[in-house]
Design a protein around this motif. Structure first.
Motif, PDB file in Angstrom:
ATOM      1  N   LEU A 213       0.834  -1.207   0.000  1.00 57.11           N
ATOM      2  CA  LEU A 213       0.000   0.000   0.000  1.00 57.11           C
ATOM      3  C   LEU A 213       0.872   1.262   0.000  1.00 57.11           C
ATOM      4  CD1 LEU A 213      -2.785  -1.068   2.537  1.00 57.11           C
ATOM      5  CD2 LEU A 213      -2.976  -0.896   0.045  1.00 57.11           C
ATOM      6  N   ALA A 214       1.957   1.250   0.781  1.00 60.02           N
ATOM      7  CA  ALA A 214       2.859   2.404   0.824  1.00 60.02           C
ATOM      8  C   ALA A 214       3.566   2.584  -0.519  1.00 60.02           C
ATOM      9  CB  ALA A 214       3.881   2.220   1.948  1.00 60.02           C
ATOM     10  N   ASN A 217       1.101   4.105  -2.947  1.00 61.17           N
ATOM     11  CA  ASN A 217       0.940   5.530  -2.646  1.00 61.17           C
ATOM     12  C   ASN A 217       2.113   6.338  -3.197  1.00 61.17           C
ATOM     13  OD1 ASN A 217      -0.223   7.869  -1.023  1.00 61.17           O
ATOM     14  ND2 ASN A 217       1.803   7.681  -0.086  1.00 61.17           N
ATOM     15  N   PHE A 220       1.730   6.797  -6.921  1.00 58.63           N
ATOM     16  CA  PHE A 220       0.743   7.829  -7.254  1.00 58.63           C
ATOM     17  C   PHE A 220       1.338   9.228  -7.073  1.00 58.63           C
ATOM     18  CE2 PHE A 220      -2.794   4.649  -6.550  1.00 58.63           C
ATOM     19  CZ  PHE A 220      -3.294   4.743  -7.841  1.00 58.63           C
ATOM     20  N   ASN A 248       9.531   4.433  -2.854  1.00 56.63           N
ATOM     21  CA  ASN A 248       8.907   3.348  -3.605  1.00 56.63           C
ATOM     22  C   ASN A 248       9.828   2.135  -3.657  1.00 56.63           C
ATOM     23  OD1 ASN A 248      10.419   5.286  -5.188  1.00 56.63           O
ATOM     24  ND2 ASN A 248       9.878   4.157  -7.030  1.00 56.63           N
TER      25      ASN A 248
END
Length: 311
Positions: A213-214, A217, A220, A248
């Motif tokens: 999830l991180a 994010n 994005f 990332n």
């Protein structure tokens, strides 16, 4: 009125059929327009062309953001044009890279299982719950990668030489596909046990979910820094970016450490994470240097580029 100049055009490397020896261009034309003129004149795809200045061999950017005048080309300047060979879209490259490790785990765990582990006592035991869980995590990870490739990422370069796809795919197909699937799904691997270490399983799943999830994010955030159709970037900020240059990459490594824990510390997973980590560390330092150069004092320098407080 725009000033027209004549540029001397020379091939670099193998000859390019139809390449003109000289072109006329306005000083206020863009680098993108120069590429288009050369491509149209030579009949070569613009994506196959690399144009450099004869004076210092620096690349002429294929962008509308800089003009011929900005680049420093003047009347009678020499430019070198190289044919990079057949190209393939970067998006297609990533789709192919991730397709192997997306499909291989399930193939190894089910239809190919009797063939791969023919030297084990028959009948082969069914895959354990832990092996099924590892297969699910690998599938989720690479489905996410495919989703990001198609819907999230914006690529600064449209294409790459088609010959490189085999080298790029080998890392994922061999190390993330064949390597992990074969060793983790063996009938006698630690992950095959009916009584795995539950602390490793639960801890690994929690780390994997958080990191995925991180990581999403962060992707994005990076996507929103670049306007569609441009290569212009801003300074990234947000969760993780205050700690390292490339969060990332950091979360990617942490996700693989989660898989490593769930697999009951199978070294094949650690090998893939280490090989990928070394490459990502190199990319992260290059990006840190580029941020420092491009943004100067506006950019807060990072001491660790990949793993917070470590490297």
């Amino acid at each position: 009125m725009a000033s027209k100049i004549a540029l001397t055009v020379e091939p670099r490397g193998k000859p390019i059929r139809g390449l003109p020896k000289e072109i006329m261009i306005d000083l206020d034309n863009s680098g993108e327009e120069l590429h288009s003129i050369i491509a149209k004149s030579s009949g070569c795809s613009v994506h196959r062309l690399r144009i450099t200045k004869g004076s210092d061999r620096s690349a002429v950017p294929n962008t509308k953001d800089v003009t011929i005048d900005d680049i420093g080309l003047r009347n009678s300047s020499v430019i070198h044009v190289k044919d990079l060979g057949p190209q393939i879209a970067w998006r297609t490259v990533f789709i192919i890279e991730y397709l192997g490790p997306l499909l291989i785990p399930a193939l190894f765990l089910f239809p190919l299982r009797p063939l791969l582990y023919f030297n084990y006592d028959k009948p082969l035991p069914d895959p354990s719950d832990t092996q099924l869980l590892v297969c699910a995590l690998l599938t989720i990870h690479f489905l996410k990668r495919e989703y990001e490739t198609i819907f999230v990422h914006r690529f600064s370069n449209a294409t790459m030489p088609i010959r490189n796809i085999f080298r790029n795919s080998a890392h994922y197909w061999a190390l993330a596909g064949f390597n992990i699937a074969y060793w983790v799904f063996r009938p006698n691997s630690a992950a095959a046990s009916a009584t795995p270490n539950t602390a490793l399983v639960y801890g690994g799943v929690a780390l994997f979910v958080f990191s995925q999830l991180a990581n999403l994010n962060a992707h994005f955030i990076l996507r929103d820094l670049r306007r569609p159709g441009t290569t212009e970037r801003g300074i990234p900020s947000g969760f993780g970016f205050n700690l390292v240059t490339c969060p990332n990459y950091m979360f990617e490594i942490l996700a693989w450490l989660g898989v490593f824990l769930v697999s009951q510390l199978n070294l094949s997973v650690l090998l893939f994470a280490l090989v990928g980590g070394v490459q990502m560390w190199s990319w992260a330092w290059k990006k840190e240097k580029r941020y420092r150069k491009d943004f100067g004092e506006k950019y807060k320098k990072k001491r660790t580029v990949l793993l917070a407080y470590i490297c």
